[in-house]
Write a protein that holds these residues in place. Sequence first.
Motif, PDB file in Angstrom:
ATOM      1  N   ALA A   1       0.828  -1.213   0.000  1.00  0.00           N
ATOM      2  CA  ALA A   1       0.000   0.000   0.000  1.00  0.00           C
ATOM      3  C   ALA A   1       0.859   1.258   0.000  1.00  0.00           C
ATOM      4  CB  ALA A   1      -0.928  -0.008   1.210  1.00  0.00           C
ATOM      5  N   ASN A   2       1.990   1.200   0.692  1.00  0.00           N
ATOM      6  CA  ASN A   2       2.871   2.365   0.787  1.00  0.00           C
ATOM      7  C   ASN A   2       3.665   2.629  -0.488  1.00  0.00           C
ATOM      8  OD1 ASN A   2       2.167   3.206   3.350  1.00  0.00           O
ATOM      9  ND2 ASN A   2       3.708   1.937   4.363  1.00  0.00           N
ATOM     10  N   HIS A   3       3.521   1.736  -1.476  1.00  0.00           N
ATOM     11  CA  HIS A   3       4.174   1.938  -2.776  1.00  0.00           C
ATOM     12  C   HIS A   3       3.143   1.986  -3.900  1.00  0.00           C
ATOM     13  CE1 HIS A   3       8.513   1.488  -1.641  1.00  0.00           C
ATOM     14  NE2 HIS A   3       7.929   1.015  -0.550  1.00  0.00           N
ATOM     15  N   ASP A   4       1.916   2.356  -3.548  1.00  0.00           N
ATOM     16  CA  ASP A   4       0.830   2.448  -4.528  1.00  0.00           C
ATOM     17  C   ASP A   4       0.950   3.762  -5.293  1.00  0.00           C
ATOM     18  OD1 ASP A   4      -1.526   2.627  -5.949  1.00  0.00           O
ATOM     19  OD2 ASP A   4      -2.782   1.902  -4.309  1.00  0.00           O
ATOM     20  N   PRO A   5       1.204   3.716  -6.617  1.00  0.00           N
ATOM     21  CA  PRO A   5       1.387   4.957  -7.373  1.00  0.00           C
ATOM     22  C   PRO A   5       0.119   5.797  -7.480  1.00  0.00           C
ATOM     23  CG  PRO A   5       1.333   3.071  -8.853  1.00  0.00           C
ATOM     24  CD  PRO A   5       1.375   2.527  -7.461  1.00  0.00           C
ATOM     25  N   GLU A   6      -1.040   5.219  -7.177  1.00  0.00           N
ATOM     26  CA  GLU A   6      -2.266   6.005  -7.176  1.00  0.00           C
ATOM     27  C   GLU A   6      -2.263   7.037  -6.053  1.00  0.00           C
ATOM     28  OE1 GLU A   6      -4.954   5.923  -9.261  1.00  0.00           O
ATOM     29  OE2 GLU A   6      -3.736   4.599 -10.531  1.00  0.00           O
ATOM     30  N   VAL A   7      -1.462   6.794  -5.028  1.00  0.00           N
ATOM     31  CA  VAL A   7      -1.399   7.683  -3.862  1.00  0.00           C
ATOM     32  C   VAL A   7      -0.047   8.369  -3.742  1.00  0.00           C
ATOM     33  CG1 VAL A   7      -1.609   7.775  -1.328  1.00  0.00           C
ATOM     34  CG2 VAL A   7      -3.086   6.240  -2.657  1.00  0.00           C
ATOM     35  N   PHE A   8       1.018   7.647  -4.121  1.00  0.00           N
ATOM     36  CA  PHE A   8       2.389   8.160  -3.971  1.00  0.00           C
ATOM     37  C   PHE A   8       3.053   8.253  -5.349  1.00  0.00           C
ATOM     38  CE2 PHE A   8       1.255   5.571  -0.266  1.00  0.00           C
ATOM     39  CZ  PHE A   8       1.349   6.523   0.745  1.00  0.00           C
ATOM     40  N   PRO A   9       3.085   9.441  -5.956  1.00  0.00           N
ATOM     41  CA  PRO A   9       3.751   9.586  -7.254  1.00  0.00           C
ATOM     42  C   PRO A   9       5.213   9.125  -7.165  1.00  0.00           C
ATOM     43  CG  PRO A   9       2.483  11.553  -6.719  1.00  0.00           C
ATOM     44  CD  PRO A   9       2.481  10.696  -5.488  1.00  0.00           C
ATOM     45  N   ASP A  10       5.639   8.367  -8.183  1.00  0.00           N
ATOM     46  CA  ASP A  10       7.004   7.841  -8.223  1.00  0.00           C
ATOM     47  C   ASP A  10       7.347   7.166  -6.890  1.00  0.00           C
ATOM     48  OD1 ASP A  10       9.487   7.222  -9.152  1.00  0.00           O
ATOM     49  OD2 ASP A  10      10.324   9.242  -8.957  1.00  0.00           O
ATOM     50  N   PRO A  11       6.597   6.130  -6.520  1.00  0.00           N
ATOM     51  CA  PRO A  11       6.717   5.557  -5.165  1.00  0.00           C
ATOM     52  C   PRO A  11       8.063   4.942  -4.847  1.00  0.00           C
ATOM     53  CG  PRO A  11       5.394   4.124  -6.553  1.00  0.00           C
ATOM     54  CD  PRO A  11       5.609   5.382  -7.336  1.00  0.00           C
ATOM     55  N   GLU A  12       8.833   4.542  -5.881  1.00  0.00           N
ATOM     56  CA  GLU A  12      10.126   3.920  -5.604  1.00  0.00           C
ATOM     57  C   GLU A  12      11.225   4.949  -5.374  1.00  0.00           C
ATOM     58  OE1 GLU A  12       9.499   0.984  -4.908  1.00  0.00           O
ATOM     59  OE2 GLU A  12       7.584   1.091  -5.940  1.00  0.00           O
ATOM     60  N   SER A  13      10.886   6.231  -5.479  1.00  0.00           N
ATOM     61  CA  SER A  13      11.846   7.287  -5.158  1.00  0.00           C
ATOM     62  C   SER A  13      11.734   7.637  -3.683  1.00  0.00           C
ATOM     63  CB  SER A  13      11.575   8.542  -5.995  1.00  0.00           C
ATOM     64  OG  SER A  13      11.861   8.306  -7.349  1.00  0.00           O
ATOM     65  N   PHE A  14      12.883   7.791  -3.053  1.00  0.00           N
ATOM     66  CA  PHE A  14      12.942   8.185  -1.643  1.00  0.00           C
ATOM     67  C   PHE A  14      13.026   9.703  -1.597  1.00  0.00           C
ATOM     68  CE2 PHE A  14      15.650   9.085   2.138  1.00  0.00           C
ATOM     69  CZ  PHE A  14      14.776   8.638   3.110  1.00  0.00           C
ATOM     70  N   ASP A  15      11.971  10.345  -1.086  1.00  0.00           N
ATOM     71  CA  ASP A  15      11.847  11.800  -1.140  1.00  0.00           C
ATOM     72  C   ASP A  15      11.403  12.326   0.213  1.00  0.00           C
ATOM     73  OD1 ASP A  15      11.377  14.455  -1.663  1.00  0.00           O
ATOM     74  OD2 ASP A  15       9.750  14.115  -3.100  1.00  0.00           O
TER      75      ASP A  15
ATOM     76  N   LYS B   1       4.965  15.442   0.091  1.00  0.00           N
ATOM     77  CA  LYS B   1       3.749  15.941   0.722  1.00  0.00           C
ATOM     78  C   LYS B   1       2.623  15.914  -0.296  1.00  0.00           C
ATOM     79  CE  LYS B   1       5.879  19.084   4.108  1.00  0.00           C
ATOM     80  NZ  LYS B   1       5.994  20.488   4.567  1.00  0.00           N
ATOM     81  N   PRO B   2       1.471  15.378   0.094  1.00  0.00           N
ATOM     82  CA  PRO B   2       1.205  14.713   1.371  1.00  0.00           C
ATOM     83  C   PRO B   2       1.852  13.331   1.397  1.00  0.00           C
ATOM     84  CG  PRO B   2      -0.695  14.521  -0.055  1.00  0.00           C
ATOM     85  CD  PRO B   2       0.291  15.402  -0.792  1.00  0.00           C
ATOM     86  N   ASN B   3       1.891  12.727   2.558  1.00  0.00           N
ATOM     87  CA  ASN B   3       2.491  11.406   2.703  1.00  0.00           C
ATOM     88  C   ASN B   3       1.591  10.557   3.613  1.00  0.00           C
ATOM     89  OD1 ASN B   3       4.122   9.165   2.847  1.00  0.00           O
ATOM     90  ND2 ASN B   3       5.975  10.276   3.445  1.00  0.00           N
ATOM     91  N   PRO B   4       0.425  10.158   3.100  1.00  0.00           N
ATOM     92  CA  PRO B   4      -0.552   9.424   3.931  1.00  0.00           C
ATOM     93  C   PRO B   4      -0.226   7.932   4.038  1.00  0.00           C
ATOM     94  CG  PRO B   4      -1.447   9.711   1.746  1.00  0.00           C
ATOM     95  CD  PRO B   4      -0.094  10.400   1.739  1.00  0.00           C
ATOM     96  N   HIS B   5       1.003   7.614   4.428  1.00  0.00           N
ATOM     97  CA  HIS B   5       1.423   6.212   4.492  1.00  0.00           C
ATOM     98  C   HIS B   5       0.683   5.455   5.598  1.00  0.00           C
ATOM     99  CE1 HIS B   5       3.734   6.579   8.241  1.00  0.00           C
ATOM    100  NE2 HIS B   5       4.165   7.753   7.782  1.00  0.00           N
ATOM    101  N   VAL B   6       0.726   4.147   5.508  1.00  0.00           N
ATOM    102  CA  VAL B   6       0.112   3.284   6.527  1.00  0.00           C
ATOM    103  C   VAL B   6       1.202   2.473   7.224  1.00  0.00           C
ATOM    104  CG1 VAL B   6      -2.198   3.170   5.525  1.00  0.00           C
ATOM    105  CG2 VAL B   6      -0.434   1.594   4.697  1.00  0.00           C
ATOM    106  N   GLY B   7       2.388   3.081   7.362  1.00  0.00           N
ATOM    107  CA  GLY B   7       3.495   2.395   8.011  1.00  0.00           C
ATOM    108  C   GLY B   7       3.288   2.152   9.488  1.00  0.00           C
TER     109      GLY B   7
END
Length: 408
Positions: free
Chosen positions: A323-337, A341-347
């Motif tokens: 879920a934390n690498h879902d591109p629908e929520v996190f653009p370019d999810p494999e990039s460490f940035d 913002k926003p960062n609605p992770h479920v970690g």
Amino acid sequence: MDFWDRPEKERLADFARLREVGAPVFFPEPRIPFVRRGQGFYALVRHADVVAASRDAKTFSSEPAATSPEPPAWLSMLLGTPMVNMDDPRHARLRRIVSRAFSPKMLSKIESDIQATATRIVDDVIAEGPRDFVEQVAARLPINVICSMMGIPERIRPYVLKRIDVMTEYSGVRGALTSRRALRLLGGNLRAIMDLHRLLARLARERRERPTDDLVSALVNANVDGERLTTRELGSFFDLLLVAGNETTRNALAHGLRLLTENPAQRELLLEDFEGRIGGAIEEIVRYSSPIIQFRRTVTRDCELNGHPLRAGDKVVLFYLAANHDPEVFPDPESFDITRKPNPHVGFGGPGPHLCLGANLARMELRIMFRELFSRLPELRTVGEPVPLLSSFDNGVKSQPFTFSRPS
């Protein structure tokens, strides 16, 4: 090759393919010696699905177990039921009591203790030289913080840490296990848990007779509403605190140093304005690494999720890492940035009644430890490859070589 043996990038690519399917995909339960094989589960890998299931605890129940594989019923009778395996009203009652441990007042009170621990850890690292970041830093901070909160004397903390390592050794999927090795691991796991429960029971008796200002005293003595934990409940809470609270911070520290080493531009950005950017850096470390990979839920009624029908009794697994690498929520999810913002992770778990109580404690520990490390050892970085923990539950690092330039 077992899925959890694969490199991180390959596993993330597999999760991406599962997300593209759209509907949750069903998987048979892996066979684990001495644990009854389950019926299988639907993998929730989309951020929206994990959030929806987390919010609807009545439909997606944590009972009989939120962990995989499901422990046998006799284990709960022997050791008690941890909060993560409970629904309301039992869960609400326990959460109400133990939330005292994580109130702003309590966190403010222990901040100086965390700072003192972090300072002592860096002092020791400078004196000893770099060997293993996990052993010398990441594993030391959270266990000492938790033991300090609980009022566990320093002289027996190494004893506690050894038993935590044994407790987590049988969690999740660990590839092919021989029956002999599985029996040894499971037996060691049970002995470690019972050792810690006996230790807490002795401490609870002492605190009932002679209360102090530690967390055990607060939990076993009645508050203004007459609520307190039983000895068994205290033991189960301690198990959860040691595994969830210890492992989350430990893993995030280890993954965080690696991510900042592998992304030097992000590291420079952080060190240019540490206080202004450390908050975003911590959230991105937790998002990217997802220290706890997944939890399980049991469907209580026929329903639909993302247009897919589920039946009462079905099992679903909430894969926070996916879920934390879902591109629908996190653009370019494999990039460490670290400025994401926003960062609605479920970690720290999805929104709802099971959102991690200790999230703010973990954030405080990470902020203080990284500040101490980078202010005194600005050249600190990982070298070589980490040795990962093979588990479907705990995204852990067993060891991580590192280096630094000694301060002048």
